[in-house]
Motif scaffolding. Structure first.
Motif, PDB file in Angstrom:
ATOM      1  N   LYS A 141      -4.781  -1.931  -8.293  1.00 34.71           N
ATOM      2  CA  LYS A 141      -3.811  -1.297  -9.173  1.00 34.71           C
ATOM      3  C   LYS A 141      -2.392  -1.702  -8.762  1.00 34.71           C
ATOM      4  CE  LYS A 141      -6.668   2.715 -10.302  1.00 34.71           C
ATOM      5  NZ  LYS A 141      -6.743   4.208 -10.324  1.00 34.71           N
ATOM      6  N   ASP A 197       0.860  -1.178   0.000  1.00 32.00           N
ATOM      7  CA  ASP A 197       0.000   0.000   0.000  1.00 32.00           C
ATOM      8  C   ASP A 197       0.900   1.232   0.000  1.00 32.00           C
ATOM      9  OD1 ASP A 197      -2.193   1.647   0.056  1.00 32.00           O
ATOM     10  OD2 ASP A 197      -3.029   0.829   1.915  1.00 32.00           O
ATOM     11  N   PRO A 242      -4.187  -2.376  -2.576  1.00 29.74           N
ATOM     12  CA  PRO A 242      -5.494  -2.901  -2.173  1.00 29.74           C
ATOM     13  C   PRO A 242      -6.613  -2.639  -3.176  1.00 29.74           C
ATOM     14  CG  PRO A 242      -4.409  -1.886  -0.293  1.00 29.74           C
ATOM     15  CD  PRO A 242      -3.566  -1.576  -1.494  1.00 29.74           C
ATOM     16  N   ASN A 243      -6.507  -1.578  -3.980  1.00 28.65           N
ATOM     17  CA  ASN A 243      -7.551  -1.279  -4.972  1.00 28.65           C
ATOM     18  C   ASN A 243      -7.371  -2.054  -6.273  1.00 28.65           C
ATOM     19  OD1 ASN A 243      -5.383   0.004  -6.158  1.00 28.65           O
ATOM     20  ND2 ASN A 243      -6.204   2.084  -5.966  1.00 28.65           N
TER      21      ASN A 243
END
Length: 317
Positions: A147, A78, A144-145
């Motif tokens: 990407k 992250d 986490p998204n």
């Protein structure tokens, strides 16, 4: 040496090698190299191109040949520190640029010299994977998204690389044939305190830069600041092999590999005239294949004809 002395030369995909050569040859500045690069851009027949403009040269420093593999790992991380993501990937501090050697791995990680300076590119969840990211020199961080960001080698602290696999063998924990990246990772995780100390056995510490502008369908940037190509790019010791040069590989072992590759990268553990690290690609499967590789063989550098002949003793001309 002539091309018919290269085992498997006629069976290789010379077009794939030429495409990889073109990726970096425009960056070569010596007259001999710029001439062959210009012709390479005229869409020549690939095998004829290499046979017409180059000659294979065996460069020997008295050490046995050794082929290993490397890859681009993917880590979970992250952009912000959290309970899960608490191991930083650092940019290079100015002190490390100005002084070599700088602090050791232990001094960097156990001290507070990096704290509060905004040098963190990202935070990851596994210190062992981060250690091996430093060995590979580049990687992708899965956010986490969903990407990704990509990081590449920026520099190191100037201390010599020491293999923790060799250290485990020296301690009698494993035999040489048992050691692989996965075996080392498992041992460190099973032995957290001793494992932490084992990682400190390697005083070298690598700093990164973000290179997310490189498209996802291309390999990570190598030492020539161009993407490397799966099973066509190798890391070499530039003290012996010119970066950008084609290199014929005759790797023996369980899975022999005879192939024309391009020297487009370097590595702190890659030292010697007959030493090469083969790029296996991105992700876990590439990592498993690369981690198992430790084979003998030989490698011949393809040099422009005039340069190759200049290396011959007068009695051989």
């Amino acid at each position: 040496m002539e091309f018919d002395q290269l085992v498997g030369w006629a069976d290789d995909d010379h077009a794939a090698a030429l495409k990889t050569f073109l990726n970096t040859c425009r960056d070569l500045e010596d007259l001999d190299w710029t001439a062959v690069c210009r012709f390479a851009q005229t869409n020549p027949e690939p095998r004829q191109f290499f046979e017409l403009f180059f000659r294979p040269v065996l460069i020997d420093d008295g050490q046995d040949a050794l082929f290993t593999g490397y890859f681009e790992p993917e880590l979970d991380g992250d952009l912000y520190r959290s309970e899960r993501f608490r191991y930083p990937i650092y940019k290079m501090p100015n002190e490390a640029l100005a002084q070599s050697p700088w602090l050791t791995r232990r001094e960097i990680l156990d001290g507070d010299v990096m704290a509060g300076r905004g040098l963190e590119i990202a935070w990851v969840d596994d210190p062992v994977e981060l250690f091996f990211l430093q060995i590979q020199g580049s990687g992708r961080i899965r956010l986490p998204n969903g990407k990704y960001i990509r990081v590449g080698y920026r520099g190191a602290n100037g201390h010599p690389y020491k293999s923790i696999g060799v250290e485990l063998v020296r301690r009698g924990v494993y035999q040489p044939h048992q050691v692989s990246a996965q075996v080392i990772k498992n041992w460190v995780r099973r032995n957290p305190e001793d494992g932490r100390e084992l990682l400190y056995h390697n005083p070298s510490y690598v700093f990164f830069r973000e290179v997310s502008k490189v498209p996802a369908d291309q390999g990570p940037l190598g030492a020539m600041n161009r993407s490397v190509t799966t099973l066509r790019s190798i890391a070499v010791d530039p003290a012996y092999v010119r970066l950008g040069a084609p290199v014929w590989i005759e790797k023996e072992g369980e899975k022999p590999l005879h192939r024309l590759m391009i020297a487009q990268d370097t590595g702190s553990a890659i030292k010697g005239a007959q030493r090469a690290d083969i790029f296996f690609g991105t992700g876990d499967q590439a990592g498993l294949a690369a981690g198992k590789l430790r084979d003998p063989g030989r490698m011949m550098v393809l040099m422009p004809i005039q340069r190759a002949y200049a290396l011959l003793p007068e009695s051989a001309i």
